[in-house]
Motif scaffolding. Structure first.
Motif, PDB file in Angstrom:
ATOM      1  N   GLY A 227       0.494  -0.822  -0.237  1.00 11.14           N
ATOM      2  CA  GLY A 227      -0.231   0.163   0.021  1.00 11.14           C
ATOM      3  C   GLY A 227       0.240   1.452  -0.650  1.00 11.14           C
ATOM      4  N   ILE A 228       2.054   1.340  -0.160  1.00 11.21           N
ATOM      5  CA  ILE A 228       2.761   2.131  -0.292  1.00 11.21           C
ATOM      6  C   ILE A 228       3.090   2.686  -1.894  1.00 11.21           C
ATOM      7  CG2 ILE A 228       5.016   3.039   0.729  1.00 11.21           C
ATOM      8  CD1 ILE A 228       3.444   2.313   3.040  1.00 11.21           C
ATOM      9  N   ILE A 232       7.841   6.686  -2.752  1.00 11.47           N
ATOM     10  CA  ILE A 232       8.556   6.509  -1.355  1.00 11.47           C
ATOM     11  C   ILE A 232       9.350   4.998  -1.499  1.00 11.47           C
ATOM     12  CG2 ILE A 232       8.176   6.435   0.755  1.00 11.47           C
ATOM     13  CD1 ILE A 232       5.768   8.075  -0.008  1.00 11.47           C
ATOM     14  N   LEU A 233       8.402   3.932  -1.900  1.00  9.51           N
ATOM     15  CA  LEU A 233       9.093   2.900  -1.772  1.00  9.51           C
ATOM     16  C   LEU A 233      10.298   2.040  -2.207  1.00  9.51           C
ATOM     17  CD1 LEU A 233       8.411  -0.251  -0.176  1.00  9.51           C
ATOM     18  CD2 LEU A 233       7.751  -0.749  -2.144  1.00  9.51           C
ATOM     19  N   LEU A 234      10.314   2.437  -3.436  1.00  8.00           N
ATOM     20  CA  LEU A 234      11.661   2.317  -4.392  1.00  8.00           C
ATOM     21  C   LEU A 234      12.549   3.822  -4.594  1.00  8.00           C
ATOM     22  CD1 LEU A 234       9.197   0.558  -7.818  1.00  8.00           C
ATOM     23  CD2 LEU A 234      10.581   0.018  -5.583  1.00  8.00           C
ATOM     24  N   LYS A 235      12.363   4.490  -3.516  1.00  7.23           N
ATOM     25  CA  LYS A 235      13.642   5.413  -3.417  1.00  7.23           C
ATOM     26  C   LYS A 235      14.743   5.363  -3.292  1.00  7.23           C
ATOM     27  CE  LYS A 235      14.146  10.473  -1.019  1.00  7.23           C
ATOM     28  NZ  LYS A 235      13.464  11.264  -0.722  1.00  7.23           N
ATOM     29  N   PRO A 236      15.351   5.076  -4.192  1.00  2.00           N
ATOM     30  CA  PRO A 236      17.101   4.699  -3.916  1.00  2.00           C
ATOM     31  C   PRO A 236      17.333   5.626  -2.667  1.00  2.00           C
ATOM     32  CG  PRO A 236      17.315   6.760  -5.409  1.00  2.00           C
ATOM     33  CD  PRO A 236      15.820   5.522  -5.347  1.00  2.00           C
ATOM     34  N   VAL A 246       4.976   8.383   5.928  1.00  2.00           N
ATOM     35  CA  VAL A 246       4.300   8.014   4.470  1.00  2.00           C
ATOM     36  C   VAL A 246       4.328   6.118   4.804  1.00  2.00           C
ATOM     37  CG1 VAL A 246       3.400   6.752   2.512  1.00  2.00           C
ATOM     38  CG2 VAL A 246       3.772   9.386   3.369  1.00  2.00           C
ATOM     39  N   MET A 247       5.614   5.896   4.881  1.00  4.96           N
ATOM     40  CA  MET A 247       6.156   4.356   5.373  1.00  4.96           C
ATOM     41  C   MET A 247       6.039   3.610   6.322  1.00  4.96           C
ATOM     42  SD  MET A 247       8.257   2.170   3.574  1.00  4.96           S
ATOM     43  CE  MET A 247       9.199   2.771   2.480  1.00  4.96           C
TER      44      MET A 247
END
Length: 397
Positions: A227-228, A232-236, A246-247
């Motif tokens: 659900g993220i 954000i989830l894949l930000k390096p 948010v995370m």
């Protein structure tokens, strides 16, 4: 004379009588149809049932010296090898009370002397057919039981594969690898093993089914990451404070998603007329409950400074406390696009500092006292980064 089923010719009948003439008469009557063995005393009858071919039926005289038929029957019923062999009393005792006593002790029939050949053959045939039917049912039940266990094992395998695929789906959206699932599951299993005899955890870990549920649920700890947002989830790089907030919601997202599944299962059960009391011991609901505890609680901290609920101490579910140690340790030793793996001494320092703050002190102690074993699991499921090997294997317990 009544025709006897020729398929019975391999059946063995044991005739027990202390009178030689009776053994001869009954033996001659039965031998055209069955394999006949004889014993002239109760003691020899008990020996005979231990020797192949074991009897399928016993014709037992009552009035015998030393050990009468009633005593023999009691002894037969106490031995596993002869417990289920049907016994017909063949005796001169003709009173109703004698017959009632014999039947009450477990005899299947009662034939009085002098015997009538046709009657005895009919009684023997009837009891052997009943035994054949019972044996067939026992074989069928054994087959069905084995089939149920086979299908249950197959279903468990399918469930395990599906659960791992579901957990891997969440990880694929992250910068972590599938080996993270194997490592953290291995850490949780080892923590359970180490804490089984601890006074605080003995009650929970004495339940093998509960332990299996916790271990199987471990890979689903980050299921809420689905659900993220990808940005954000894949930000390096490192997340901003806003992005990190948010995370952090992934824990609540996971708990809520599993909680909704639990409600749907209960609603479906209610439609089938099952009450809330029927939920007790339901393995599916029990498993989902553990998943919910882990997904929602593995970022809680012992001192109450964690998220999403700020739970403190034992208010944090035990599976989540185990997962907290496993997840933090694996994050420290693993390479991520935004960080290198920590050096072994720094990993040890952080885990020690987390005792009583981030981690349940007793869980942390079990981890720290056997740190080498956790590094062995990490090495077994290491990611394909050869440069990490020195960091992982160089740690000291």
């Amino acid at each position: 004379m009544e025709t006897v089923d020729p398929t019975m010719d391999r059946v063995t009948v044991l005739v027990v009588d202390d009178t030689k003439e009776n053994l001869t008469v009954i033996g001659q009557l039965l031998r055209p149809y069955y394999h006949v063995r004889v014993a002239n005393s109760g003691a020899r009858a008990l020996q005979a049932v231990e020797v192949a071919p074991r009897p399928d039926l016993i014709l037992l005289d009552v009035m015998m010296p030393d050990m009468d038929g009633y005593e023999v029957l009691k002894a037969l019923r106490q031995q596993p090898v002869s417990h289920d062999i049907p016994v017909i009393f063949v005796t001169a005792l003709a009173a109703d009370t004698d017959e009632e006593l014999g039947l009450s002790l477990g005899a299947v029939d009662y034939v009085t002397k002098p015997i009538k050949p046709a009657l005895l053959l009919a009684r023997v045939k009837a009891q052997l057919e009943l035994k054949k039917a019972r044996d067939w049912l026992a074989d069928q039940n054994a087959y069905l039981d084995a089939e149920v266990h086979r299908r249950m094992a197959e279903n468990e395998l399918i469930k395990d594969v599906s659960l791992h695929a579901l957990a891997a789906l969440a990880e694929k959206r992250d910068n972590e690898t599938g080996n993270h699932l194997h490592r953290t599951q291995g850490y949780v299993a080892l923590l359970i093993e180490l804490l089984r005899e601890h006074p605080r955890f003995q009650a929970e870990f004495a339940d093998e089914a509960y332990c299996r549920r916790v271990i199987k649920a471990a890979p689903l700890h980050d299921i809420g990451k689905v659900g993220i947002p990808d940005a954000i989830l894949l930000k390096p790089g490192k997340l901003t404070p806003e992005e990190f907030e948010v995370m952090k919601t992934h824990a609540m997202i996971g708990a809520q998603a599993v909680g909704e599944s639990i409600m749907q299962v209960r609603a479906a059960r209610a439609q089938r007329g099952l009450s809330a009391e029927d939920d007790v011991g339901d393995s599916s609901l029990d498993f989902l409950d553990v998943v919910c505890q882990i997904a929602g609680g593995h970022h809680e901290k012992w001192d109450g400074s964690g998220y999403p609920q700020g739970l403190q101490g034992d208010a944090i579910p035990l599976p989540a406390r185990l997962m907290a140690v496993a997840d933090v340790f694996d994050a420290l030793i693993s390479r991520r696009p935004y960080k290198e793996p920590f050096a072994a001494d720094r990993v040890l320092q952080i885990m020690q500092e987390g005792r009583g703050r981030h981690f349940d002190p007793d869980v942390a102690d079990a981890f720290l006292e056997h740190l080498d074993r956790f590094h062995e699991i990490a090495e077994c499921f290491k990611d394909e980064h050869p440069e990490d090997v020195g960091e992982i294997s160089g740690a000291k317990g």
